[in-house]
Every structure is written in structure tokens, then in C-alpha cells.
Design a protein around this motif. Structure first.
Motif, PDB file in Angstrom:
ATOM      1  N   ARG A  16       0.682  -1.151   0.001  1.00 24.85           N
ATOM      2  CA  ARG A  16       0.096   0.109  -0.178  1.00 24.85           C
ATOM      3  C   ARG A  16       1.005   1.381  -0.062  1.00 24.85           C
ATOM      4  O   ARG A  16       0.306   2.400  -0.484  1.00 24.85           O
ATOM      5  CB  ARG A  16      -0.998   0.008   1.137  1.00 24.85           C
ATOM      6  N   GLU A  17       2.206   1.298   0.756  1.00 23.98           N
ATOM      7  CA  GLU A  17       3.024   2.223   0.679  1.00 23.98           C
ATOM      8  C   GLU A  17       3.915   2.415  -0.554  1.00 23.98           C
ATOM      9  O   GLU A  17       4.413   3.126  -1.272  1.00 23.98           O
ATOM     10  CB  GLU A  17       3.763   2.285   1.782  1.00 23.98           C
ATOM     11  N   PRO A  20       2.135   3.237  -4.592  1.00 24.79           N
ATOM     12  CA  PRO A  20       2.221   4.447  -4.971  1.00 24.79           C
ATOM     13  C   PRO A  20       3.609   5.079  -5.357  1.00 24.79           C
ATOM     14  O   PRO A  20       3.833   6.033  -6.295  1.00 24.79           O
ATOM     15  CB  PRO A  20       1.331   5.237  -4.024  1.00 24.79           C
ATOM     16  N   GLN A  21       4.404   4.908  -4.537  1.00 23.79           N
ATOM     17  CA  GLN A  21       5.860   5.574  -4.699  1.00 23.79           C
ATOM     18  C   GLN A  21       6.613   5.153  -5.971  1.00 23.79           C
ATOM     19  O   GLN A  21       6.968   5.648  -6.941  1.00 23.79           O
ATOM     20  CB  GLN A  21       6.733   5.103  -3.501  1.00 23.79           C
ATOM     21  N   LYS A  23       4.828   3.973  -8.596  1.00 23.94           N
ATOM     22  CA  LYS A  23       4.230   4.391  -9.792  1.00 23.94           C
ATOM     23  C   LYS A  23       4.645   5.946 -10.198  1.00 23.94           C
ATOM     24  O   LYS A  23       4.869   6.403 -11.276  1.00 23.94           O
ATOM     25  CB  LYS A  23       2.930   4.390  -9.673  1.00 23.94           C
ATOM     26  N   THR A  24       4.925   6.630  -8.931  1.00 26.16           N
ATOM     27  CA  THR A  24       5.473   7.984  -9.268  1.00 26.16           C
ATOM     28  C   THR A  24       6.727   8.044  -9.716  1.00 26.16           C
ATOM     29  O   THR A  24       6.982   8.838 -10.563  1.00 26.16           O
ATOM     30  CB  THR A  24       5.254   8.628  -7.714  1.00 26.16           C
ATOM     31  N   GLU A  29       1.043   4.725 -15.045  1.00 26.57           N
ATOM     32  CA  GLU A  29      -0.198   4.641 -14.492  1.00 26.57           C
ATOM     33  C   GLU A  29      -0.664   3.473 -13.884  1.00 26.57           C
ATOM     34  O   GLU A  29      -1.448   3.358 -13.057  1.00 26.57           O
ATOM     35  CB  GLU A  29      -1.411   5.016 -15.564  1.00 26.57           C
ATOM     36  N   PHE A 104      -6.625  -0.099  -5.866  1.00 25.93           N
ATOM     37  CA  PHE A 104      -5.548   0.443  -6.708  1.00 25.93           C
ATOM     38  C   PHE A 104      -6.313  -0.544  -7.947  1.00 25.93           C
ATOM     39  O   PHE A 104      -5.620  -1.503  -8.346  1.00 25.93           O
ATOM     40  CB  PHE A 104      -4.095  -0.117  -6.651  1.00 25.93           C
TER      41      PHE A 104
END
Length: 204
Positions: A16-17, A20-21, A23-24, A29, A104
Motif C-alpha cells: 500500500r505504501e 504509489p511510490q 508509480k510516481t 499509470e 488500486f
């Protein structure tokens, strides 16, 4: 509070952490999350206040053995009933994966379970009397399952993975030995291609 022998659930919590990191940082996407494990998750550990013999309470580390367990996602607002005793399809692991898929939806989640030689109990439980799956497992030593949270859960025998796909025989090998080695090489490659083909179709 410590990790279990197979900290699969704890690893899923960290996604969960991490996702997102990732993908950034990579500027993507949609991410395909692939989870490789050599066993099912052990019961996760938690810290909670418990009575002590001297009176009062103290913070103790224990495991999640309960059928009265709920998983709440504060971000999405979803609440899932979890059973730690029942079928693996209702386990904390399955609930964590389903929760990740809900948070997600643009990402896929694929599981790979490397099954040890003594893991026959898992195959029997996972097949749940499905004769088609049982025949496939017996023939290919690999099978793709659904119903465990993942988009697809691939079960692969460790013995099948250890089989060499290379054609290698001694210089003075007889025709019979050459034929046997060649047939074994083709069989191993065939099984690997089946898994790879199904996986490619899943993420394409």
C-alpha cells in the motif's frame, strides 16, 4: 511486533505504501504487481493489552487467531470480514489482496506459489475436488487458480522448476539416453511455455 515464518501478509501490507511510490518514481499509470511465495502466510502477529497474573494489563504480542476479525481500509471506507480458521479463500491474505485491488483498480495482482514436495495438502485443498484441475496438476505440475484474491494464482511444483530445460548428454551417451534427455528437455520447455503463455495473456 515481529514477523512470522512466512511474512506474506506483512509484505502485502507494505504494498500500500510501495506501489504509489513506484508509480510516481517510474511515471507509470498501471503497474503489474507479482507476488512470489514459497508458502502460505503464517498467522500475523499483533500487539494488544492483555491481563497478567499479577493483576492489571500489559502489552503482549500474540497472533491473530479469531473468527471475529474485520479489515477496515480508512482510505476507501471498505470493511471486510476475515476468517483465520476457514477456507484459504476467506483468509486474511485473500482479504488483503482484495483490498489492494479495490484501492488500486488500475493495477493487476498475480501470485506465484512455489509448491514444495510435501505440499500435497495444499493442492488437494485448492482443487476442492475439481477433477479437471487435478488432471492438469498431475500432468503439468502447474495450475492456475482463481478465488484467492489474485487476478490469477499460479501454483508451480518446485520439482518441475528444478528440471533442466537444457539438452545436455555425455559424449559417449547411447541413442536411448540421448532420446530420453531430448524428450525430457522438450517436456520441461512445454510446461514452462504453458505458464508463460497464460501469464502473458493475463497482463497483455
Amino acid at each position: 511486533v515481529g514477523l512470522s515464518g512466512t511474512p506474506l501478509n506483512e509484505a502485502l501490507v507494505t504494498i500500500r505504501e510501495i506501489l504509489p511510490q513506484f508509480k510516481t518514481n517510474k511515471g507509470v499509470e498501471k503497474a503489474h504487481v507479482m507476488i512470489l511465495t514459497d508458502g502460505e502466510a503464517a498467522q500475523s502477529r499483533v500487539a494488544k493489552m492483555q491481563p497478567v497474573y499479577t493483576g492489571g494489563e500489559a502489552l503482549r504480542i500474540t497472533r491473530l487467531y479469531s473468527n471475529n476479525l474485520y479489515l477496515r481500509n480508512r482510505k476507501t471506507g471498505t470493511i471486510r470480514k476475515v476468517s483465520t480458521y476457514m477456507n484459504p479463500t476467506q483468509s486474511l491474505t485473500t482479504s488483503l489482496i482484495e483490498d489492494l485491488k479495490n484501492e488500486f483498480p488500475e493495477s493487476s495482482f498475480t501470485g506465484f506459489r512455489i509448491l514444495e514436495s510435501r505440499g500435497g495438502w495444499f493442492v488437494r485443498s485448492a482443487m476442492n475436488g475439481n477433477s479437471k484441475l487435478q488432471s492438469q496438476w498431475k500432468k503439468d505440475k502447474s495450475v492456475a487458480l482463481t478465488g484467492y484474491g489474485y487476478d490469477k494464482y499460479y501454483i508451480v511444483s518446485s520439482n518441475a522448476l528444478q528440471e533442466s530445460a537444457d539438452f545436455d548428454v555425455a559424449e559417449d551417451a547411447s541413442k536411448a539416453k540421448i532420446k530420453t534427455a531430448f524428450a525430457k528437455s522438450l517436456k520441461s520447455k512445454k510446461n514452462n511455455k504453458k505458464i508463460l503463455g497464460d501469464f502473458i495473456g493475463l497482463i497483455a
